[in-house]
Structures are given as C-alpha cells and as structure tokens.
Design an enzyme around this catalytic site. Structure first.
Site, PDB file in Angstrom:
ATOM      1  N   GLU A   1      75.102   3.886  21.550  1.00 20.93           N
ATOM      2  CA  GLU A   1      75.695   3.027  22.582  1.00 20.93           C
ATOM      3  C   GLU A   1      77.093   3.474  23.003  1.00 20.93           C
ATOM      4  OE1 GLU A   1      72.350   0.856  20.794  1.00 20.93           O
ATOM      5  OE2 GLU A   1      74.065   1.964  19.939  1.00 20.93           O
TER       6      GLU A   1
ATOM      7  N   HIS B   1      71.656  -9.763  14.450  1.00 17.91           N
ATOM      8  CA  HIS B   1      70.922  -9.641  15.706  1.00 17.91           C
ATOM      9  C   HIS B   1      70.815 -10.972  16.445  1.00 17.91           C
ATOM     10  CE1 HIS B   1      69.749  -5.986  13.628  1.00 17.91           C
ATOM     11  NE2 HIS B   1      69.206  -5.517  14.730  1.00 17.91           N
TER      12      HIS B   1
END
Length: 325
Positions: free
Chosen positions: A60, A129
């Site tokens: 990322e 998450h």
C-alpha cells in the site's frame, strides 16, 4: 429508476468517469484480473485494459505513493484499498503528501485522487480488520471524507469525488456491497458536503452515516409506534460536514442523538456534539447523547462483537433518554 447493488453502483461510477476522462485510472490489489476483491470493478479490465486497471503487489505504501505522484503529471487515479485498515501502511503518503501537495507547492500542483475501500467492521474479522478511521482522515486539512450508506448516494458521490481536484477518502463497507437500491439510468452527481434528511421528524434528531445508519432506521420504526417522531440525517460527507443541516434540525426538534460506528474518544460524533452545544445550545431541551462502539479493539467472538457494536436498541434507549422517558 432500476434497482442495483452497491458494488454495481461503485463500478458504474468509476467506469462512466473513465469513459469521460482518459487521465483516470484504477489501481489496487486484485482490482483487475479478479474483478476486485468485492467485485466492485467487475468488467473494467476488459473494457479499459491493463494500463488503466492495474493490479498491484501487496504494498500500500508503494502504490499510494506512485498514484499520488502521478497526479502531478496530469493523472487522476482511483486507489482501492482492500480495507482501510490496510491504508495505515500508506498513511504517510496520504497525510504527508496527498493532503499537503497543493499548499506546499503554493498552488502549483493539485492532487486529484480518490482513495476508496471498506471501512469499519465486517463481521468476524477481528481487531485489526474492524476499525473505522473516518475521524482520523477527517482530522487532516486538505482531505475530503465521504461515507455513503446506499447505492444511489455511493454512485453520485463517487463521481463527484473522481472529478474533484483535491484528494478524497471514499469509505464503503464490506457488508453493504450486496445492498440493493434504486439508481437512475442517466447521468447524475451529488454535491460533496451536503447531508440528506432520510426521514423527517419533530421530536428528536438522529445524525449518522455509513452502514450503521440502518440501526437508526430500525429504531425510528420502533419509536414511531410509541408516538416518538425521529428525524434522521445522513451526513454522507464527514468532511466537509453539513453543519447547517444538523443545526437547523436540532433547532426544530430540540434533541440530538449521534450514532457512529467508531471508538468513543475524539470521533465525528464528538465534533458534532461540540458544534451543537456551541451554536445551538439554547435550543437543546436535553444533553446530546452519542452512541459508539465499546472502547476496545473489536472482538472476534460473535457474542462479544454483538455487544461491541451499536444497535437499534441502543438508539431507542438514547432517544428515550433525551425525551426523558
């Protein structure tokens, strides 16, 4: 009007804008060959090719930086994160580069980029998450933050985000991609920074956004049977926030409940609470109540997760509290 899924609304918005402007491209993990982790880019590789729909490594920081740099050479990228939890790996690029390019270049460079993907919890995905970072990004000058709650809003706001000359954080939900809603056949865009009154009422204002607003709808139905009329405001855009919509509603109902799927300290609800007490204090007939997740990382256990998340019963109880019932 036709009825389509949330994921289809996202794909339509991106595809329509990419047909309109060749400087737009999509980049992210599994967006191309796999049609997107949540099938929100289905068919786009076939239509636009590998130069404009780009599969990336699990990196990322790297692809966020590449995309941001490309805005300085005339491109308008869309960056998909498989979840905004993974954006933390690239948050330095978002905060220290994308948000500051225009100011630090003295206006010589703009940064037209959209970072999009799921936010908050999505069932049993555990602590790392299941986090909502809307308030983190909204705290940063230079970024716009959009959190739609339905397919119609998602498509219209994403098209506006892609056309915007500033960086936009566009936050979705894994649990909404299959949601269905009416979306017009033709071209339309929705303005960034304008809230929507989803339900009019007279007794209490409920402000929310994103998927958790569904709990407000459930609560309003229950409360209506008890003679309590709820006005529900969907912020749609967290930053810039539609301050006027909130204030005008509170001046009418004299009571406010804020529902947000986020940790309770220093969040969007806190900002709304400050806004109302500073600019509409004399209109309040009760203290503002805000509803958030428990002040812990998200649990994996389904029983604990149910306790951790706000729900319609929490909203009902909060409304009754401000109604002194």
């Amino acid at each position: 009007m036709r009825t389509i899924q949330f994921r289809e609304a996202i794909a339509e918005a991106m595809s329509e804008e990419m047909r309109r402007d060749e400087s737009i491209y999509l980049m992210g993990e599994e967006v191309a060959e796999y049609n997107g982790a949540y099938k929100a880019s289905k068919g786009m590789l076939d239509e636009f090719g590998a130069k404009r729909v780009i599969d990336t490594p699990i990196a990322e920081l790297g692809f966020a930086g590449i995309a941001i740099g490309s805005t300085m050479t005339g491109n308008r990228p869309i960056v998909e994160y498989m979840t905004f939890n993974f954006s933390l790996v690239g948050i330095d690029q978002i905060i220290n580069n994308a948000a500051k390019i225009r100011q630090m270049s003295g206006g010589q460079f703009k940064c037209p980029i959209v970072f999009r993907g799921p936010t908050a919890s999505a069932g049993q995905l555990a602590a790392t998450h299941s986090q909502a970072f809307e308030s983190w990004f909204a705290n940063t000058p230079g970024l716009k933050v959009i959190v739609p709650s339905n397919p119609y809003d998602a498509k219209g706001l994403l098209k506006s985000a892609i056309r915007d000359d500033d960086p936009v954080i566009f936050m979705e939900s894994e649990q909404m991609y299959g949601d269905k809603g009416e979306v017009p056949e033709g071209e339309y865009v929705l303005p960034i920074g304008v809230a929507d009154i989803k339900r009019t009422g007279t007794d209490v204002t409920i402000v929310s956004f994103g998927k958790i607003i569904k709990e407000a709808y459930k609560a309003a139905d229950i409360l209506e049977k008890e003679g309590i009329s709820c006005e529900i405001i969907d912020l749609r855009t967290v930053r810039p926030m539609d301050r006027n919509a909130i204030l005008e509603s509170v001046k009418k109902t004299n009571r406010l409940v804020v529902l947000e799927e986020a940790w309770p300290f220093g969040n969007v609800a806190t900002e709304i609470t400050y806004l109302v007490q500073s600019e509409a204090f004399d209109y309040l007939d009760a203290p503002v109540v805000k509803i958030n997740t428990a002040d812990t990382p998200a649990p994996y256990s389904p029983v604990l997760l149910e306790e951790w998340l706000p729900n319609s019963n929490d909203v009902v109880n909060a409304v009754k509290k401000v109604m002194y019932k």
